[in-house]
Every structure is written in structure tokens, then in C-alpha cells.
Design a protein around this motif. Sequence first.
Motif, PDB file in Angstrom:
ATOM      1  N   ALA A   1       0.868  -1.265  -0.064  1.00 45.15           N
ATOM      2  CA  ALA A   1      -0.254  -0.025   0.168  1.00 45.15           C
ATOM      3  C   ALA A   1       0.748   1.177  -0.008  1.00 45.15           C
ATOM      4  O   ALA A   1       0.431   2.083   0.788  1.00 45.15           O
ATOM      5  CB  ALA A   1      -0.732  -0.067   1.177  1.00 45.15           C
ATOM      6  N   GLY A   2       1.880   1.167  -0.593  1.00 43.62           N
ATOM      7  CA  GLY A   2       2.925   2.291  -0.919  1.00 43.62           C
ATOM      8  C   GLY A   2       2.754   3.190  -2.010  1.00 43.62           C
ATOM      9  O   GLY A   2       3.343   4.204  -2.343  1.00 43.62           O
ATOM     10  N   THR A   3       1.747   2.893  -2.893  1.00 40.36           N
ATOM     11  CA  THR A   3       1.672   3.486  -4.387  1.00 40.36           C
ATOM     12  C   THR A   3       0.063   3.542  -4.509  1.00 40.36           C
ATOM     13  O   THR A   3      -0.678   3.092  -3.870  1.00 40.36           O
ATOM     14  CB  THR A   3       2.231   2.880  -5.287  1.00 40.36           C
ATOM     15  N   GLU A   4      -0.162   4.761  -5.505  1.00 40.48           N
ATOM     16  CA  GLU A   4      -1.605   4.957  -5.715  1.00 40.48           C
ATOM     17  C   GLU A   4      -2.042   3.580  -6.260  1.00 40.48           C
ATOM     18  O   GLU A   4      -3.155   3.431  -6.035  1.00 40.48           O
ATOM     19  CB  GLU A   4      -1.829   5.973  -6.745  1.00 40.48           C
ATOM     20  N   ALA A   5      -1.355   2.885  -7.139  1.00 42.19           N
ATOM     21  CA  ALA A   5      -1.877   1.620  -7.869  1.00 42.19           C
ATOM     22  C   ALA A   5      -2.527   0.724  -6.636  1.00 42.19           C
ATOM     23  O   ALA A   5      -3.236   0.016  -6.912  1.00 42.19           O
ATOM     24  CB  ALA A   5      -0.824   1.033  -8.690  1.00 42.19           C
ATOM     25  N   ALA A   6      -1.913   0.659  -5.455  1.00 40.03           N
ATOM     26  CA  ALA A   6      -2.181  -0.372  -4.535  1.00 40.03           C
ATOM     27  C   ALA A   6      -3.547   0.074  -3.984  1.00 40.03           C
ATOM     28  O   ALA A   6      -4.494  -1.086  -3.765  1.00 40.03           O
ATOM     29  CB  ALA A   6      -1.294  -0.160  -3.164  1.00 40.03           C
ATOM     30  N   ASP A   7      -4.337   1.232  -4.396  1.00 43.29           N
ATOM     31  CA  ASP A   7      -5.627   1.504  -4.055  1.00 43.29           C
ATOM     32  C   ASP A   7      -6.666   1.315  -5.098  1.00 43.29           C
ATOM     33  O   ASP A   7      -7.728   1.551  -4.780  1.00 43.29           O
ATOM     34  CB  ASP A   7      -5.905   2.874  -3.255  1.00 43.29           C
ATOM     35  N   TYR A   8      -6.099   1.159  -6.359  1.00 37.94           N
ATOM     36  CA  TYR A   8      -6.946   0.900  -7.416  1.00 37.94           C
ATOM     37  C   TYR A   8      -7.986  -0.176  -7.197  1.00 37.94           C
ATOM     38  O   TYR A   8      -7.584  -1.307  -6.638  1.00 37.94           O
ATOM     39  CB  TYR A   8      -6.315   0.709  -8.539  1.00 37.94           C
ATOM     40  N   PRO A   9      -9.030  -0.213  -7.643  1.00 38.09           N
ATOM     41  CA  PRO A   9     -10.093  -1.296  -7.612  1.00 38.09           C
ATOM     42  C   PRO A   9      -9.580  -2.500  -8.844  1.00 38.09           C
ATOM     43  O   PRO A   9      -8.814  -2.280  -9.606  1.00 38.09           O
ATOM     44  CB  PRO A   9     -11.370  -0.774  -7.927  1.00 38.09           C
ATOM     45  N   GLY A  10     -10.065  -3.638  -8.389  1.00 34.19           N
ATOM     46  CA  GLY A  10      -9.809  -4.730  -9.391  1.00 34.19           C
ATOM     47  C   GLY A  10      -8.742  -5.572  -9.272  1.00 34.19           C
ATOM     48  O   GLY A  10      -7.923  -5.996 -10.163  1.00 34.19           O
ATOM     49  N   GLN A  11      -7.848  -5.265  -7.900  1.00 39.69           N
ATOM     50  CA  GLN A  11      -6.752  -5.949  -7.752  1.00 39.69           C
ATOM     51  C   GLN A  11      -6.721  -7.536  -7.926  1.00 39.69           C
ATOM     52  O   GLN A  11      -7.689  -8.056  -7.477  1.00 39.69           O
ATOM     53  CB  GLN A  11      -6.140  -5.526  -6.243  1.00 39.69           C
ATOM     54  N   ALA A  12      -5.821  -8.043  -8.396  1.00 41.40           N
ATOM     55  CA  ALA A  12      -5.425  -9.340  -8.562  1.00 41.40           C
ATOM     56  C   ALA A  12      -5.305  -9.896  -7.251  1.00 41.40           C
ATOM     57  O   ALA A  12      -4.853  -9.214  -6.074  1.00 41.40           O
ATOM     58  CB  ALA A  12      -4.362  -9.544  -9.319  1.00 41.40           C
ATOM     59  N   PRO A  13      -5.769 -11.244  -6.941  1.00 42.50           N
ATOM     60  CA  PRO A  13      -5.622 -11.734  -5.566  1.00 42.50           C
ATOM     61  C   PRO A  13      -4.201 -11.820  -5.204  1.00 42.50           C
ATOM     62  O   PRO A  13      -3.248 -12.226  -5.873  1.00 42.50           O
ATOM     63  CB  PRO A  13      -6.391 -13.034  -5.505  1.00 42.50           C
ATOM     64  N   ARG A  14      -4.208 -11.821  -3.798  1.00 41.72           N
ATOM     65  CA  ARG A  14      -2.415 -12.192  -3.333  1.00 41.72           C
ATOM     66  C   ARG A  14      -2.109 -13.225  -3.974  1.00 41.72           C
ATOM     67  O   ARG A  14      -0.604 -13.369  -4.324  1.00 41.72           O
ATOM     68  CB  ARG A  14      -2.583 -12.141  -1.746  1.00 41.72           C
ATOM     69  N   ALA A  15      -2.723 -14.345  -3.960  1.00 42.14           N
ATOM     70  CA  ALA A  15      -2.055 -15.462  -4.366  1.00 42.14           C
ATOM     71  C   ALA A  15      -1.563 -15.380  -5.892  1.00 42.14           C
ATOM     72  O   ALA A  15      -0.445 -15.924  -6.227  1.00 42.14           O
ATOM     73  CB  ALA A  15      -2.898 -16.755  -4.302  1.00 42.14           C
ATOM     74  N   VAL A  16      -2.213 -14.722  -6.497  1.00 43.12           N
ATOM     75  CA  VAL A  16      -2.028 -14.539  -8.016  1.00 43.12           C
ATOM     76  C   VAL A  16      -0.824 -13.575  -8.190  1.00 43.12           C
ATOM     77  O   VAL A  16       0.309 -13.994  -8.813  1.00 43.12           O
ATOM     78  CB  VAL A  16      -3.231 -13.873  -8.774  1.00 43.12           C
ATOM     79  N   LYS A  17      -0.610 -12.536  -7.303  1.00 44.02           N
ATOM     80  CA  LYS A  17       0.499 -11.877  -7.448  1.00 44.02           C
ATOM     81  C   LYS A  17       1.582 -12.472  -6.966  1.00 44.02           C
ATOM     82  O   LYS A  17       2.901 -12.136  -7.607  1.00 44.02           O
ATOM     83  CB  LYS A  17       0.199 -10.557  -6.502  1.00 44.02           C
ATOM     84  N   ALA A  18       1.520 -13.229  -5.790  1.00 44.58           N
ATOM     85  CA  ALA A  18       2.682 -14.227  -5.455  1.00 44.58           C
ATOM     86  C   ALA A  18       3.049 -14.985  -6.500  1.00 44.58           C
ATOM     87  O   ALA A  18       4.274 -15.279  -6.936  1.00 44.58           O
ATOM     88  CB  ALA A  18       2.447 -14.724  -4.259  1.00 44.58           C
ATOM     89  N   ALA A  19       2.202 -15.630  -7.107  1.00 48.00           N
ATOM     90  CA  ALA A  19       2.701 -16.734  -8.238  1.00 48.00           C
ATOM     91  C   ALA A  19       3.588 -15.843  -9.527  1.00 48.00           C
ATOM     92  O   ALA A  19       4.423 -16.545  -9.904  1.00 48.00           O
ATOM     93  CB  ALA A  19       1.404 -17.448  -8.836  1.00 48.00           C
TER      94      ALA A  19
END
Length: 102
Positions: free
Chosen positions: A1-19
Motif C-alpha cells: 500500500a505504498g503507491t496509488e496503484a495499490a488502492d485501485y479497484p480490481g486488484q489481482a488476488p494475493r495468491a496470483v500476485k505471489a505466483a
Amino acid sequence: AGTEAADYPGQAPRAVKAARSRLLRALAAEKARSFRSGFLGETLEAAVLHRDRPDGLLEGLSDNYLTIVFPGDATLQGRLCRIQIQAVADQGLRGHCCGVVH
């Protein structure tokens, strides 16, 4: 949550980001190893930095920032050596000193 993009809607799930992150790190490691493999058999000049490794090898740095480890006398520290590359290591290259440049 350090950038503006972190607050955008429609974020990929955490597991997808990790993969995706794991995949990108693996690809980067593969490409780096492939790049280093291109130097097998070549002779590179490297500044000899130190012998701080547990295996007692000297460590040098080439002009394109490749770490090269090789056996040699501590008097080579601070010198510029020609090193023939013999193997690709996990984080760099292995070789042997063919001579001192100056």
C-alpha cells in the motif's frame, strides 16, 4: 500500500500476485544464468577485490559487473587480472587467472 496503484479497484488476488512474482524471479534468474553462460571459455579482465569467501577463493569484478571467483595468491588483491572463465556459478562465474594486466 505504498503507491496509488495499490488502492485501485480490481486488484489481482494475493495468491496470483505471489505466483506472478515467483515466475518473474525464476525467469530473471534463468536469463541471468544464460547471460553468464555466454562467457564460458572466454577471458575477461577483472579487478581483484578480496578473499573473504569461506572457500578461500579470490573474488573479482569484471567491467560488466560479473562476479568471478578463482584461486590465487592474496597479492593479486587490488590488481587487474585476465581470468579464463571455466564454469557458471550460482551468482557469478568461476575461472583461473591467466595473468596480471597491471
